[in-house]
Write an enzyme that holds these catalytic residues in place. Structure first.
Site, PDB file in Angstrom:
ATOM      1  N   ASP A   1       8.025  25.073  18.484  1.00 48.29           N
ATOM      2  CA  ASP A   1       7.421  26.403  18.399  1.00 48.29           C
ATOM      3  C   ASP A   1       8.222  27.460  19.129  1.00 48.29           C
ATOM      4  OD1 ASP A   1       5.275  25.918  16.844  1.00 48.29           O
ATOM      5  OD2 ASP A   1       3.876  25.569  18.494  1.00 48.29           O
TER       6      ASP A   1
HETATM    7  C1  BGC Z   1       4.746  26.398  24.294  1.00 48.84           C
HETATM    8  C2  BGC Z   1       4.776  25.427  23.144  1.00 48.84           C
HETATM    9  C3  BGC Z   1       3.588  25.644  22.270  1.00 48.84           C
HETATM   10  C4  BGC Z   1       3.520  27.106  21.858  1.00 48.84           C
HETATM   11  C5  BGC Z   1       2.341  27.406  20.954  1.00 48.84           C
HETATM   12  C6  BGC Z   1       4.584  27.810  23.794  1.00 48.84           C
HETATM   13  O1  BGC Z   1       4.455  28.679  24.863  1.00 48.84           O
HETATM   14  O2  BGC Z   1       5.922  26.279  25.049  1.00 48.84           O
HETATM   15  O3  BGC Z   1       4.803  24.097  23.625  1.00 48.84           O
HETATM   16  O4  BGC Z   1       3.688  24.848  21.124  1.00 48.84           O
HETATM   17  O5  BGC Z   1       3.450  27.908  22.991  1.00 48.84           O
HETATM   18  O6  BGC Z   1       1.141  27.383  21.571  1.00 48.84           O
HETATM   19  C1  NOJ Z   2       3.166  21.941  21.528  1.00 45.84           C
HETATM   20  C2  NOJ Z   2       2.496  22.315  20.252  1.00 45.84           C
HETATM   21  O1  NOJ Z   2       1.162  21.888  20.269  1.00 45.84           O
HETATM   22  C3  NOJ Z   2       3.202  21.702  19.092  1.00 45.84           C
HETATM   23  O2  NOJ Z   2       2.625  22.156  17.895  1.00 45.84           O
HETATM   24  C4  NOJ Z   2       4.671  21.991  19.138  1.00 45.84           C
HETATM   25  O3  NOJ Z   2       5.242  21.299  18.085  1.00 45.84           O
HETATM   26  C5  NOJ Z   2       5.278  21.573  20.451  1.00 45.84           C
HETATM   27  N1  NOJ Z   2       4.564  22.188  21.510  1.00 45.84           N
HETATM   28  C6  NOJ Z   2       6.773  21.880  20.544  1.00 45.84           C
HETATM   29  O4  NOJ Z   2       6.988  23.220  20.719  1.00 45.84           O
END
Ligand code: BGC
Ligand code: NOJ
Length: 803
Positions: free
Chosen positions: A483
């Site tokens: 993400d």
């Molecule tokens: C986090 C990710 C997460 C994303 C969406 C980001 O700040 O680092 O792990 O998937 O937010 O919620």
């Molecule tokens: C946590 C999120 O829940 C997931 O959807 C995402 O793939 C990972 N972070 C990696 O960014």
């Protein structure tokens, strides 16, 4: 260093001191009513949706951490103590917290008074129930004043922690006998209330927090407790609570057992009131009646234990590796249930107010859950597919209560649709239930748009085909699985969401990771089509898969590993050409699992992975970490080096590498990586790791971080499901398939075999794996060609495999 130990026979983790590095929590409830409970009895409860139906209040960023929750105070002479240490903080003579499956037990002792507090959410009951046993272990009589208190949340957890100009006016309660009813907003549109009761007559109560605590006092030292009294306060606005007081006399050796219940009730609109303004308490009283004594409690706890016994018996292994067995048989499957229930919504780090259920998260969670309760998996698949759009793209999240797509986050995460194929195929292989493919499923939850679920899968796969970039690789959209790799975002505005902004609409950034997914799940989709006689479609998809493989080898292979992506200007990311972020883990996992380029390419990619990304806890996301922020990369470069997506061991994608090792048949590589961060294997580094040693966390800080080895964000992570897949299907090699149970272990040299019991399509497969020269499989005494133990209705099937 350890703060407790595993008790495998009780299926419990026993914490032996309250000062764990972080609160070590457990989850209670499996359907509607959920609670989080820490090793000092903190936490919160909610009904189905942690944002919209929060029952008790929790302050995530409180100091000290983990205040409140279930507040018990035992006043014995001049001493006030809590059976789980907090909130009173009085040092105990004995302390133990036993986190079990769906329940937690706190054993405390002080000055010859023993307490045992057991907390659970009984099956099919919207109530958290606590049994407190007090025992006078001295030779003289004890007169005890006991308080028990919870603080109500005014339902919507966001509003509750922000909208104070309104909130401080609306709180309302009723008190009848030994029960406090919380009925804020019930007078208007809500048709639900909560209650807190004890099964014995009370000596007094308070329902106004500030009266109970007193000025300048906190939950550690309420004024009412200090004064050994109750003020009988009736909350009117401000912060309503339920604080009950009991006076107990215990003769030498005498025991007293009390039940406390925190319940949730919904009434029909026309049955809301029993008299003007007075809530209809019928259902609450029925619930209290059902749990009015310890026998009922014990029966419910037994029922809960047998429920878990039965669930876990679907997959159990016995091997020479005790720590592997305990993860596979107990804790990993347990965490799979928790992530299935919660997605990424409610933990001590996920506030339950933002994310709801994630599309890709829930699809992946299903991979580790589907064998436990396939019917619930089926329902979930339909819920998820129902937030998809007609063009195959999808909302990224939905709220569990409404099941509607979350418009704030929207869509555009281009990996999402492919995960639907992953979980649906897993479901059909597990159950043989092809009828799910015919299930009428709407787009964007709009009535009248229903098409068979299969059409959703078709649109998912075709969404990737229709959205390719200049190198023939899938367009990344807002982001793929990572993400934080936001290649079209170009954000330079502080605070702007990296997830949702797209300031650069080039549409060109491409993902090698999605390409790997497409190859893997494209093959699975084609296989599914083949099974239901859509031969032509199967061929057409396989052609697209071949083309994609060729594109990956032409533009996604960097010489010694797979590239990660192409940015908005078509420059490579995750390549030797980059100064930082030369290599990323995700495409190594998925492209190798997908078999792209064959075994030798796969082995080369894995060598590079371990050489450049490996540390003692696993594989880091990328190397070298980004030392500065780059707007063309987005959030990934916003994190300090070594944390989160910028180079931690992001545990979720480590099992992909474990599975990649299994794909190239490297059992030692697979097992070595598995044991680097499987919680039971690093239990004795708990002071470094800091999070619970019985569940996976999202990240472990990487080599570049100041706190290398420190884990964060325990519990709600796709690591749970993928680690179970890696251990069960990869290392142990037991994979459900359309025609039977595939048994293809990929063991390290140090393991000679195992015994395993797997319930599959109604038959229990008792499997013995060993090493020997006469390689092959015997099923019920007969040799079988291939690696698949066939389907049978025999109910029991004995399989011997020599590897
Ligand atoms: C986090 C990710 C997460 C994303 C969406 C980001 O700040 O680092 O792990 O998937 O937010 O919620
Ligand atoms: C946590 C999120 O829940 C997931 O959807 C995402 O793939 C990972 N972070 C990696 O960014």
């Amino acid at each position: 260093m350890k703060y407790g130990f595993f008790d495998d026979s009780a299926k419990e983790y026993v914490i032996t001191r309250p000062d764990t590095p972080l609160p070590w929590i457990n989850y209670l409830g499996s359907d509607g009513f959920f609670s989080l409970i820490s090793n000092t009895c903190g936490g919160y409860s909610f009904y189905k949706d942690a944002k919209l139906r929060r029952i008790t209040r929790f302050r995530y960023n409180d100091v000290p951490v983990d205040n409140g929750g279930r507040c018990f105070y035992i006043c014995d002479g001049d001493t006030v103590w809590s059976p789980a240490f907090l909130p009173a903080k009085t040092p105990l003579d004995d302390y133990r917290c036993r986190h079990g499956l769906g329940y937690s037990v706190f054993e405390g002792k002080k000055d010859g008074l023993g307490s045992e507090l057991t907390v659970m959410v009984p099956q099919h009951t919207d109530m958290e129930l606590s049994k407190l046993v007090l025992k006078n272990e001295t030779g003289s009589e004890k007169k005890i004043t006991l308080y028990s208190a919870v603080e109500w949340c005014l339902w919507n957890a966001v509003d509750d922690s922000t909208n104070f100009q309104r909130n401080w006016n609306i709180g309302e309660v009723e008190v009848v006998d030994s029960t406090v009813y919380h009925k804020t907003e019930y007078r208007e549109r809500r048709d639900h209330y909560a209650f807190y009761y004890v099964n014995k007559p009370i000596a007094g109560f308070d329902t106004d927090r500030d009266t109970f605590l007193g000025k300048f006092h906190g939950w550690d030292d309420p004024q009412a407790v200090a004064a050994r009294t109750s003020y009988g306060s009736l909350a009117s606005g401000w912060a309503p609570i339920a604080a009950l007081r009991l006076e107990i006399t215990l003769a030498p050796g005498q025991e007293e057992t009390l039940l406390f219940g925190l319940g949730y009730v919904e009434n029909q609109q026309d049955k809301k009131f029993s008299a003007p303004g007075i809530i209809n308490k019928e259902k609450a009283l029925t619930m209290q009646q059902a749990f009015s004594g310890p026998d009922q409690f014990d029966a419910a706890l037994d029922e809960l234990k047998s429920y878990w016994e039965d669930l876990l018996s679907r997959f159990t292994v016995r091997s020479s590796e005790e720590k592997l067995d305990r993860m596979v048989n107990i804790w990993n499957q347990y965490q799979c249930m928790v992530t299935f229930n919660m997605s990424r919504s409610a933990s001590y780090y996920e506030s339950g107010t933002g994310r709801g259920m994630g599309f890709r998260d829930s699809c992946q969670d299903l991979l580790g859950f589907v064998h436990l309760i396939p019917e619930r998996a089926r329902e979930r698949i339909i819920d998820i597919a129902s937030i998809q759009f007609a063009d195959g793209s999808t909302y990224h999240q939905y709220q569990p209560l409404t099941k509607r797509g979350n418009a704030d986050v929207g869509s555009g995460f281009n990996d999402d649709p492919l995960w639907l194929i992953a979980c649906t195929c897993a479901y059909v292989r597990e159950t043989g239930d092809f009828s799910i493919l015919d299930e009428p499923t709407p787009f964007n939850n709009e009535a009248g748009t229903e098409v068979p679920l299969l059409e959703h899968l078709r649109r998912s796969i075709n969404y990737t085909i229709a959205n390719l970039g200049p190198h023939g690789l899938p367009l990344i959209g807002r982001a793929d699985w990572n993400d934080c790799l936001n290649l079209n975002c170009f954000s330079n505005t502080p605070g702007e969401s990296f997830q949702t902004c797209a300031n650069f609409e080039s549409g060109k950034a491409e993902s090698v990771f999605i390409a790997g997914m497409f190859v893997k799940y494209g093959k699975e989709y084609a296989q599914l089509c083949d099974r239901i006689d859509l031969k032509e479609e199967a061929e057409q998809i396989l052609e697209a898969v071949d083309t994609m493989e060729a594109s990956v080898m032409a533009h996604g292979w960097d010489g010694a590993w797979f590239k990660r992506a192409y940015d908005a200007f078509s420059r490579p990311i995750g390549s030797k050409e980059n100064k930082e972020g030369k290599i990323y883990v995700e495409p190594q996992g998925f492209c190798v699992m997908a078999g792209i380029g064959g075994d030798e390419i796969g082995k080369q990619a894995l060598r590079s992975t371990d050489d450049l990304l490996g540390n003692e806890y696993g594989i880091e996301v990328l190397y070298p970490c980004y030392s500065e922020y780059h707007d063309y990369l987005g959030e990934i470069s916003s994190y300090p080096p070594g944390y989160k997506e910028n180079g931690s061991v992001f545990c979720h994608n480590n099992p992909w590498i474990t599975l990649a090792y299994c794909t190239v048949r490297d059992g030692n590589g697979a097992f070595d990586l598995y044991t680097r961060h499987a919680p039971s294997y690093i239990e004795d580094k708990s002071e470094i790791h800091r999070t619970e040693p019985y569940c996976y966390s999202q990240t472990i800080a990487g080599r570049s971080a100041q706190n290398f080895g420190e884990a964060k964000n325990a519990w709600l992570t796709g690591t749970a499901a993928w680690s179970f897949v890696a251990a069960s299907q990869g290392i142990l090699g037991i994979s459900p398939d359309y025609d039977g149970l595939m048994i293809d272990p990929c063991l390290p040299d140090k393991m000679d075999g195992y015994q395993l019991s797997r319930l599959f399509r109604g038959t229990r497969y008792d499997i013995t794996v060993g090493r020997g020269d006469q390689k092959g499989m015997m099923v019920d005494g007969h040799p079988i060609a291939g690696k698949t133990a066939p389907l049978t209705e025999a109910g029991i099937c004995k399989v011997e495999v020599i590897i």
